[in-house]
Design a protein around this motif. Structure first.
Motif, PDB file in Angstrom:
ATOM      1  N   PHE A   1     -11.637  27.529  13.558  1.00 55.01           N
ATOM      2  CA  PHE A   1     -11.641  28.343  14.767  1.00 55.01           C
ATOM      3  C   PHE A   1     -12.091  29.788  14.531  1.00 55.01           C
ATOM      4  CE2 PHE A   1      -8.415  25.059  15.716  1.00 55.01           C
ATOM      5  CZ  PHE A   1      -8.960  24.542  16.870  1.00 55.01           C
ATOM      6  N   GLY A   2     -12.179  30.213  13.264  1.00 54.01           N
ATOM      7  CA  GLY A   2     -12.605  31.573  12.984  1.00 54.01           C
ATOM      8  C   GLY A   2     -11.590  32.596  13.446  1.00 54.01           C
ATOM      9  N   LYS A   3     -12.065  33.672  14.050  1.00 51.41           N
ATOM     10  CA  LYS A   3     -11.170  34.749  14.452  1.00 51.41           C
ATOM     11  C   LYS A   3     -10.245  34.351  15.606  1.00 51.41           C
ATOM     12  CE  LYS A   3     -14.571  36.888  17.554  1.00 51.41           C
ATOM     13  NZ  LYS A   3     -15.327  38.117  17.840  1.00 51.41           N
ATOM     14  N   GLU A   4     -10.514  33.210  16.242  1.00 50.95           N
ATOM     15  CA  GLU A   4      -9.643  32.724  17.308  1.00 50.95           C
ATOM     16  C   GLU A   4      -8.391  32.066  16.755  1.00 50.95           C
ATOM     17  OE1 GLU A   4     -10.321  33.482  20.350  1.00 50.95           O
ATOM     18  OE2 GLU A   4     -12.228  34.382  19.744  1.00 50.95           O
ATOM     19  N   ALA A   5      -8.351  31.808  15.484  1.00 48.22           N
ATOM     20  CA  ALA A   5      -7.197  31.157  14.872  1.00 48.22           C
ATOM     21  C   ALA A   5      -5.998  32.102  14.894  1.00 48.22           C
ATOM     22  CB  ALA A   5      -7.521  30.743  13.447  1.00 48.22           C
ATOM     23  N   ASP A   6      -4.823  31.542  15.148  1.00 51.71           N
ATOM     24  CA  ASP A   6      -3.591  32.338  15.153  1.00 51.71           C
ATOM     25  C   ASP A   6      -2.507  31.573  14.411  1.00 51.71           C
ATOM     26  OD1 ASP A   6      -1.919  34.463  15.696  1.00 51.71           O
ATOM     27  OD2 ASP A   6      -1.223  33.595  17.588  1.00 51.71           O
ATOM     28  N   ASP A   7      -2.881  31.049  13.223  1.00 48.16           N
ATOM     29  CA  ASP A   7      -1.918  30.260  12.476  1.00 48.16           C
ATOM     30  C   ASP A   7      -1.045  31.157  11.621  1.00 48.16           C
ATOM     31  OD1 ASP A   7      -3.736  31.084  10.627  1.00 48.16           O
ATOM     32  OD2 ASP A   7      -4.231  29.096   9.858  1.00 48.16           O
ATOM     33  N   PHE A   8      -0.107  30.542  10.916  1.00 51.29           N
ATOM     34  CA  PHE A   8       0.855  31.276  10.109  1.00 51.29           C
ATOM     35  C   PHE A   8       0.162  32.078   9.012  1.00 51.29           C
ATOM     36  CE2 PHE A   8       3.718  31.438   6.401  1.00 51.29           C
ATOM     37  CZ  PHE A   8       4.793  32.118   6.955  1.00 51.29           C
ATOM     38  N   GLU A   9      -0.802  31.463   8.328  1.00 51.26           N
ATOM     39  CA  GLU A   9      -1.485  32.151   7.229  1.00 51.26           C
ATOM     40  C   GLU A   9      -2.265  33.359   7.715  1.00 51.26           C
ATOM     41  OE1 GLU A   9      -4.776  31.259   3.710  1.00 51.26           O
ATOM     42  OE2 GLU A   9      -3.563  29.607   4.492  1.00 51.26           O
ATOM     43  N   THR A  10      -2.916  33.236   8.883  1.00 51.82           N
ATOM     44  CA  THR A  10      -3.679  34.370   9.426  1.00 51.82           C
ATOM     45  C   THR A  10      -2.748  35.543   9.719  1.00 51.82           C
ATOM     46  OG1 THR A  10      -5.279  32.857  10.402  1.00 51.82           O
ATOM     47  CG2 THR A  10      -5.230  35.104  11.259  1.00 51.82           C
ATOM     48  N   ARG A  11      -1.577  35.250  10.322  1.00 49.33           N
ATOM     49  CA  ARG A  11      -0.635  36.324  10.652  1.00 49.33           C
ATOM     50  C   ARG A  11      -0.091  36.980   9.380  1.00 49.33           C
ATOM     51  NH1 ARG A  11       0.989  32.436  14.526  1.00 49.33           N
ATOM     52  NH2 ARG A  11       2.810  31.847  13.274  1.00 49.33           N
ATOM     53  N   LYS A  12       0.227  36.165   8.371  1.00 48.29           N
ATOM     54  CA  LYS A  12       0.750  36.720   7.126  1.00 48.29           C
ATOM     55  C   LYS A  12      -0.310  37.566   6.405  1.00 48.29           C
ATOM     56  CE  LYS A  12       5.016  35.470   6.914  1.00 48.29           C
ATOM     57  NZ  LYS A  12       6.086  36.515   6.846  1.00 48.29           N
ATOM     58  N   ASP A  13      -1.574  37.120   6.453  1.00 47.83           N
ATOM     59  CA  ASP A  13      -2.660  37.891   5.829  1.00 47.83           C
ATOM     60  C   ASP A  13      -2.828  39.238   6.523  1.00 47.83           C
ATOM     61  OD1 ASP A  13      -3.150  35.960   3.960  1.00 47.83           O
ATOM     62  OD2 ASP A  13      -4.900  35.101   4.967  1.00 47.83           O
ATOM     63  N   GLN A  14      -2.712  39.250   7.839  1.00 46.16           N
ATOM     64  CA  GLN A  14      -2.823  40.502   8.576  1.00 46.16           C
ATOM     65  C   GLN A  14      -1.678  41.449   8.207  1.00 46.16           C
ATOM     66  OE1 GLN A  14      -5.440  41.469  10.902  1.00 46.16           O
ATOM     67  NE2 GLN A  14      -4.439  43.373  10.260  1.00 46.16           N
ATOM     68  N   GLU A  15      -0.464  40.888   8.051  1.00 47.55           N
ATOM     69  CA  GLU A  15       0.689  41.709   7.654  1.00 47.55           C
ATOM     70  C   GLU A  15       0.464  42.315   6.267  1.00 47.55           C
ATOM     71  OE1 GLU A  15       4.240  39.403   7.851  1.00 47.55           O
ATOM     72  OE2 GLU A  15       4.018  38.932  10.000  1.00 47.55           O
ATOM     73  N   GLN A  16      -0.049  41.507   5.349  1.00 43.79           N
ATOM     74  CA  GLN A  16      -0.303  42.016   3.990  1.00 43.79           C
ATOM     75  C   GLN A  16      -1.358  43.118   4.013  1.00 43.79           C
ATOM     76  OE1 GLN A  16       1.377  41.051   1.299  1.00 43.79           O
ATOM     77  NE2 GLN A  16       0.255  42.399  -0.101  1.00 43.79           N
ATOM     78  N   LEU A  17      -2.387  42.930   4.815  1.00 44.07           N
ATOM     79  CA  LEU A  17      -3.442  43.934   4.919  1.00 44.07           C
ATOM     80  C   LEU A  17      -2.874  45.224   5.498  1.00 44.07           C
ATOM     81  CD1 LEU A  17      -6.479  44.139   4.341  1.00 44.07           C
ATOM     82  CD2 LEU A  17      -6.910  43.476   6.709  1.00 44.07           C
TER      83      LEU A  17
END
Length: 626
Positions: free
Chosen positions: A537-553
């Motif tokens: 889904f690319g940037k439309e994805a809102d899975d757990f890993e995407t959210r955790k990666d954003q938090e780390q960033l």
């Protein structure tokens, strides 16, 4: 694919074997030089040699042994000249040609070199496929198809360095040598009759055709390119004494390796003469028939098994050196580099297609003739490799005190003359017979035109270096006469991008990036989300890993802000390397810092080669932190 900027031949392994280590003993120092000639020697015992040796031995007995001895002496002189070029000038034959001849001539020489490599690979394909069929009973069409798989074997070998590759090749050569030693013990040839084969004679025109095929199969043009590059894998002392020592040891290496190859070729011819010619089977040039008749004529099942095993080993070892030669030719003439697996795949497909066509149209019985023809085709290319080589090693301006002596030069030109004469005689004989038929006028005209072009190119190849000075300004390795380093002002980076993987390596990457910046530099932190849904889904994805990666960033950005460092973060999705390139370009970064994790071999296929890909597609400096 990219233009080759590296000036060194086989730059990834150039001078990778150090022969200058002081603490090495005498024998260990000598052994450090040994290796290149054994890689070259496999070309002298590849499956193409088998067909010509079998044809000569079965039809004329021991009569053509002198041709093998003569071609081995030719090979020894020419390969030593090739090694001399690489050691003294630090050039392979393709690079030296590019520096010397005009661009149109170089292009034709390049095409001819590629044809020679394709002809070599054709023999390897057919030899390996036949060996597989003889050992397993697999249909020849399937065997030819399976030979594509050795592309991956070469790629794996290159990962482990030149010494491991040399060890692999020497092992295969040993298998071939031992197999034929056992075959000769089983055949028990009469040595008194064998010796008579060293008296020069050519009974008829067919013997000439086979003799030229033997020479073409023994003295191979791609080996001259290969040897001049392989000797450069040794790091030597660039003093007169160091160069002289390297030349001496390499000549010893070449002598041993080529004599082993001569033993294998002579063993095949003697075996054919003893087993087939003596029994009245005088038309055997076909590997299948030779294999089939070994057991009843020698009375043991071991003979055909050894024959098949040796054939597979010979074909497999030759595939490695053929690809290396192709890389040297392409990089030297065109300054163009492509991935080794792609180069190998293209070369192999070029060889497979004519083999499959012949099998499909004419059947397996024509394979022997195709093998012999491939070796005659190789012989036709010899003059265009040998003549430039003699010019280069004779030139005192570039070779200095290491230019060859007049007697060696005379011997080299004599060999070249013999090769060219035999080739022209054979081509004239074949063309005259064909033209005398009832062909359309344009076919006869085309044959005449090709013949004239062949002779014209030979004349240009011979004369041009004498009429024109070497154009050193074209050399990739020659330095300009006036060198200026300018003001050497340190670059000022406004936007530095860094690719992070959220591991313990990030600290090193960030520290190195900060070291390149200034107080007003903006830093761009990049991380690629690689979850399954993010890939889809690319940037439309809102899975757990995407959210955790954003938090780390965000955590990284907060820590940097606490140190008054201007930074922003960007997440990427799907293809790691492509996304890094896209983000770097989108944010107009002028330096990229990323980590290199040192993956090797199969890990590169599993994890990808991010650094290798990214550096080709960004047009800014790239700092790799190991």
């Amino acid at each position: 694919m990219k233009l080759q900027d590296h000036s060194a031949s086989l730059s990834e392994v150039n001078q990778s074997v150090d022969t200058t280590v002081v603490h090495k003993s005498g024998w260990r120092k000598i052994l450090a030089f040994f290796g290149p000639a054994y890689l070259v020697s496999v070309g002298y015992m590849d499956p193409g040699n088998w067909a010509t040796d079998l044809a000569g031995g079965s039809k004329y007995g021991y009569t053509l042994l002198w041709v093998l001895l003569m071609s081995n002496l030719m090979a020894l002189l020419l390969q030593s000249l090739s090694a001399r070029l690489g050691i003294v000038r630090g050039r392979d034959l393709a690079q030296a040609n590019r520096e010397t001849y005009p661009a149109p001539v170089n292009f034709v020489l390049y095409i001819l070199a590629e044809i020679a490599i394709a002809a070599t690979d054709l023999a390897e394909v057919l030899g390996m496929a036949i060996g597989i069929q003889l050992l397993t009973g697999l249909p020849l069409m399937w065997g030819v198809g399976l030979t594509v798989l050795d592309t991956f074997l070469l790629l794996l070998l290159q990962r482990y360095g030149i010494r491991k590759m040399e060890a692999f090749i020497i092992t295969l050569v040993a298998i071939v040598g031992i197999s034929f030693f056992v075959e000769l013990v089983l055949a028990r040839p009469p040595m008194g009759e064998v010796v008579t084969g060293f008296i020069p004679s050519l009974p008829d025109d067919t013997a000439l055709y086979i003799a030229i095929g033997i020479i073409g199969a023994t003295v191979m043009p791609h080996n001259l390119y290969l040897h001049s590059a392989l000797v450069q894998t040794r790091k030597i002392k660039k003093t007169n004494e160091g160069i002289r020592h390297a030349l001496k040891i390499n000549f010893l290496d070449t002598t041993i390796a080529l004599n082993l190859a001569f033993f294998v070729n002579a063993a095949i011819l003697i075996l054919a003469a003893t087993v087939f010619y003596k029994a009245g089977h005088t038309e055997i040039a076909d590997l299948h028939e030779a294999h089939r008749m070994l057991e009843p004529l020698l009375g043991t099942r071991l003979a055909p098994i050894l024959f098949a095993v040796a054939l597979i080993a010979a074909g497999q070892s030759s595939t490695v050196t053929g690809t290396l030669a192709g890389q040297i030719v392409m990089e030297g003439y065109l300054r163009l580099r492509i991935n080794p697996w792609l180069r190998r795949l293209i070369t192999r497909l070029v060889a497979i297609i004519p083999a499959l066509i012949v099998i499909w149209v004419s059947g397996e019985e024509k394979i022997g003739q195709l093998l012999v023809f491939s070796q005659v085709l190789l012989s036709l290319q010899l003059g265009f490799a040998v003549i430039p080589l003699i010019h280069f090693v004779s030139d005192k301006h570039t070779m200095g005190a290491f230019a060859i002596k007049p007697i060696v030069k005379a011997g080299a030109w004599l060999i070249s003359t013999v090769l060219v004469y035999l080739n022209i005689r054979m081509v004239w004989s074949e063309a005259s017979e064909f033209i005398s038929g009832n062909n359309p006028w344009w076919i006869d005209g085309l044959i005449i035109l090709v013949g004239l072009a062949f002779i014209s190119l030979l004349v240009i190849t011979i004369i041009y270096p004498w009429l024109s000075r070497y154009r050193m300004e074209r050399s990739a390795r020659m330095h300009p006469t006036k060198v200026t380093l300018g003001s050497l002002e340190a670059p000022s980076y406004k936007r530095i991008a860094m690719a992070l993987d959220f591991s313990q390596n990030d600290e090193k990457i960030i520290a190195n990036a900060l070291a390149q910046g200034r107080p007003d530099t903006e830093y761009i932190l990049i991380h690629i989300v690689e979850s399954a849904s993010a890939r889809y889904f690319g940037k439309e994805a809102d899975d757990f890993e995407t959210r955790k990666d954003q938090e780390q960033l965000d955590t990284y950005l907060a820590l940097l802000a606490g140190r008054n460092i201007n930074a922003k973060g960007v997440l990427g999705y799907r293809h790691r390397a492509k996304e890094i390139v896209r983000i770097v370009k989108a944010h107009d970064a002028d330096l990229l810092v990323l980590g290199g994790h040192g993956h090797k071999g199969i890990k590169d296929w599993i994890y990808g080669e991010t650094v290798n890909y990214v550096r080709h597609y960004v047009h800014i400096p790239v700092l790799v932190v190991q």
